[in-house]
Write an enzyme that holds these catalytic residues in place. Structure first.
Site, PDB file in Angstrom:
ATOM      1  N   ASP A   1       1.205  -1.230  -0.322  1.00  0.00           N
ATOM      2  CA  ASP A   1       0.018   0.457   0.491  1.00  0.00           C
ATOM      3  C   ASP A   1       0.623   1.396   0.065  1.00  0.00           C
ATOM      4  O   ASP A   1       0.933   2.735   1.081  1.00  0.00           O
ATOM      5  CB  ASP A   1      -1.025  -0.012   1.171  1.00  0.00           C
ATOM      6  CG  ASP A   1      -2.026  -1.411   1.275  1.00  0.00           C
ATOM      7  OD1 ASP A   1      -2.445  -1.931   0.432  1.00  0.00           O
ATOM      8  OD2 ASP A   1      -1.763  -1.515   2.554  1.00  0.00           O
TER       9      ASP A   1
ATOM     10  N   GLU B   1     -11.567   0.670  -2.294  1.00  0.00           N
ATOM     11  CA  GLU B   1     -10.789   1.141  -0.631  1.00  0.00           C
ATOM     12  C   GLU B   1      -9.986   2.042  -1.204  1.00  0.00           C
ATOM     13  O   GLU B   1      -9.423   1.787  -2.609  1.00  0.00           O
ATOM     14  CB  GLU B   1     -10.458  -0.400   0.038  1.00  0.00           C
ATOM     15  CG  GLU B   1      -9.709  -1.320  -0.896  1.00  0.00           C
ATOM     16  CD  GLU B   1      -9.171  -2.823  -0.304  1.00  0.00           C
ATOM     17  OE1 GLU B   1      -9.863  -2.964   1.145  1.00  0.00           O
ATOM     18  OE2 GLU B   1      -8.734  -3.520  -0.650  1.00  0.00           O
TER      19      GLU B   1
END
Length: 540
Positions: free
Chosen positions: A51, A217
């Site tokens: 991420d 997301e």
């Protein structure tokens, strides 16, 4: 007197070499993204920096990433050209709530963070899916960061991204973890106070990913040419794609476009990351690729804009959607910089632990100590009651696997105080295997221990033990494509003998497999044995 002079000269030489390495930058023997000819190859980091989020501040680029239950957490990496990176710090030295993260909490902790620069300060907003959204900040990313402040409490709130608007208002986008919140595939927005330390109770839905963009997301919030942009992954970690949403109004409605997908490339699930613009006005996108045992490795893609929509990578088939590049021209930042990679090997010559190392829980001071004498001492800790395998152990000293293929060799000396104390070289994940060095009576023995399904209380299986001539041993693991591991040992660092059987490395809980050391004992006494780690070297 001559011996003292020689010893001092040796220490000075090691310190000088270490200072030169820091100044010139470490260069991996197993993976370098900079091809040296004006091009780079993906991934730019063949390591589990999950991420990734990146910003540019003047002529410097800074990256952070998820760290989950690994401590220290929130790694801070630095680059001058977005290709050559070094790890310079961690923003989170100890993870709250301390009473929780003093024990391993696999898959919990720091999920996808967001780094921003505002009003001459660096901010990182990060989610803990069990507690809420936290913020840390600093004026200098190489120095200490502030203690975490919880900005928005709530179970299942993840992936925050702030935006300071021109009118002084502060916004925060975020998503939901279905495992905690009971809802998912939703992006929401709320406002923050002017200091960015507290969320207001004014949440609204910005985007519903059902039915076509499930598991949307990881929103990242930007503004360009009067549009509010949300870069958001969808479709799942290993198989997803990258969306971009845009609107002239911060509250929407938002248009959407798929801007990056796997297409005909070999890069699965290309999504979730950061849009960055260079000093020369070029646009680039960082994202990860889920590569199983190796974790979520970091790629860099070029961006072009058409009609105020970004296309990420290259549109090879003319459908208006980019696909990942494998080799591309390096970003134009107006200068050239030396090749550099995050540090892997360690001679343990500094009086502090290298930044490549992390623990599986908040560390205790008694777990281990560096020195100026060229080694690190790891003390045997008592196994937790009712533990069945290493999944319950916090004092695992580990680092990321840096490439698809690598040879890791270490020299250790085991100073056991009691029978059944153990140490060794470990490849850790949901499955794990390690070379176990233990003391029985007056002898030291070596074996391979393997555990499958460690997260489901799997039981360790041990090979036949081999008697060692002394308490000093050289341990090696060779990692081949696909995470295939073969173990070896030597007592003279010349002849290495195979031991045990082949092992297939497996990812951990939301992280890649890691490699490093353990030091354990069965009973608690007033004095523990230790392992002296002389060096740890990563080679081809």
């Amino acid at each position: 007197m001559n011996l003292k002079i020689c010893f001092l000269f040796l220490i000075l030489s090691v310190s000088v070499l270490r200072a030169q390495e820091i100044e010139n930058g470490f260069q991996s023997q197993v993976w370098v993204a900079d091809m040296g000819n004006g091009n780079y190859q993906n991934p730019i980091l063949h390591s589990d920096y999950s991420d990734p989020d990146v910003i540019r501040v003047n002529e410097d680029y800074y990256m952070t990433a998820s760290s989950f239950n690994c401590i220290p957490g929130l790694p801070i990496l630095h680059s001058k050209d977005m290709i050559n990176w070094s790890i310079i710090n961690y923003a989170l030295q100890k993870q709250p709530p301390f009473e929780v993260y003093d024990q391993p909490q696999h898959g919990n902790g720091v999920w996808a963070p967001c780094i921003r620069f505002h009003n001459n300060e660096f901010y990182i907003y990060y989610p803990d899916p069990d507690y809420g959204i936290y913020m840390v900040k600093t004026k200098d990313p190489k120095q200490a960061w502030s203690a975490p402040v919880i900005v928005k409490e709530g179970k299942g709130l993840i992936d925050p991204s702030p935006l300071w608007d021109e009118d002084g208002k502060v916004y925060l986008t975020y998503a939901f973890a279905g495992s905690r919140a009971g809802i998912k595939s939703i992006l929401a927005l709320c406002t923050l106070n002017a200091e960015g330390t507290l969320a207001n109770n004014d949440d609204v839905i910005l985007f519903d990913g059902h039915p076509n963009d499930t598991t949307v997301e990881g929103p990242k919030f930007y503004k360009r040419n009067g549009y509010y942009y949300i870069f958001a992954p969808a479709g799942g970690v290993a198989t997803g794609w990258q969306l971009v949403l845009r609107s002239k109004n911060v509250y929407g409605p938002y248009e959407k476009k798929v801007v990056l997908e796997q297409g005909n490339s070999k890069i699965n699930g290309p999504h979730q990351g950061a849009w960055v613009q260079t000093q020369k006005g070029e646009d680039w996108f960082f994202h990860f690729q889920d590569k199983g045992a190796y974790g979520r490795i970091v790629h860099l893609q070029p961006i072009i804009w058409k009609n105020d929509w970004p296309i990420i990578g290259t549109d090879t088939n003319g459908n208006g959607i980019g696909e990942p590049v494998s080799i591309f021209k390096k970003p134009n930042i107006g200068k050239s910089f030396p090749t550099q990679t995050p540090t892997e090997s360690d001679e343990f010559s500094e009086p502090k632990l290298g930044l490549q190392w992390q623990w599986h829980a908040n560390p205790k001071v008694s777990w281990g100590f560096p020195s100026t004498l060229g080694y690190y001492t790891l003390f045997c800790q008592t196994k937790p009651k009712n533990s069945t395998n290493l999944f319950d152990i916090g004092n695992l000293l580990l680092q990321k696997i840096p490439a698809e293929k690598a040879t890791i060799t270490t020299k250790i000396t085991f100073n056991a105080r009691a029978d059944e104390e153990q140490t060794g070289l470990l490849v850790m994940g949901l499955d794990y295997s390690y070379l176990k060095m233990k003391k029985l009576g007056n002898n030291y023995w070596l074996s391979q221990v393997t555990c499958l399904s460690a997260d489901k209380k799997g039981i360790e299986k041990e090979s036949q033990s081999i008697a060692l001539q002394s308490n000093t041993c050289y341990l090696r693991v060779q990692i081949a494509a696909g995470g295939q591991c073969h173990f070896y040992y030597s007592e003279d660092n010349q002849k290495f003998l195979p031991i045990g059987t082949a092992f297939s490395a497996k990812e951990g809980k939301w992280i890649g497999a890691k490699i490093g050391f353990l030091a354990l004992r069965n009973e608690t006494t007033n004095d523990a044995g230790n392992v002296v780690i002389d060096w740890f070297r990563v080679t081809k």
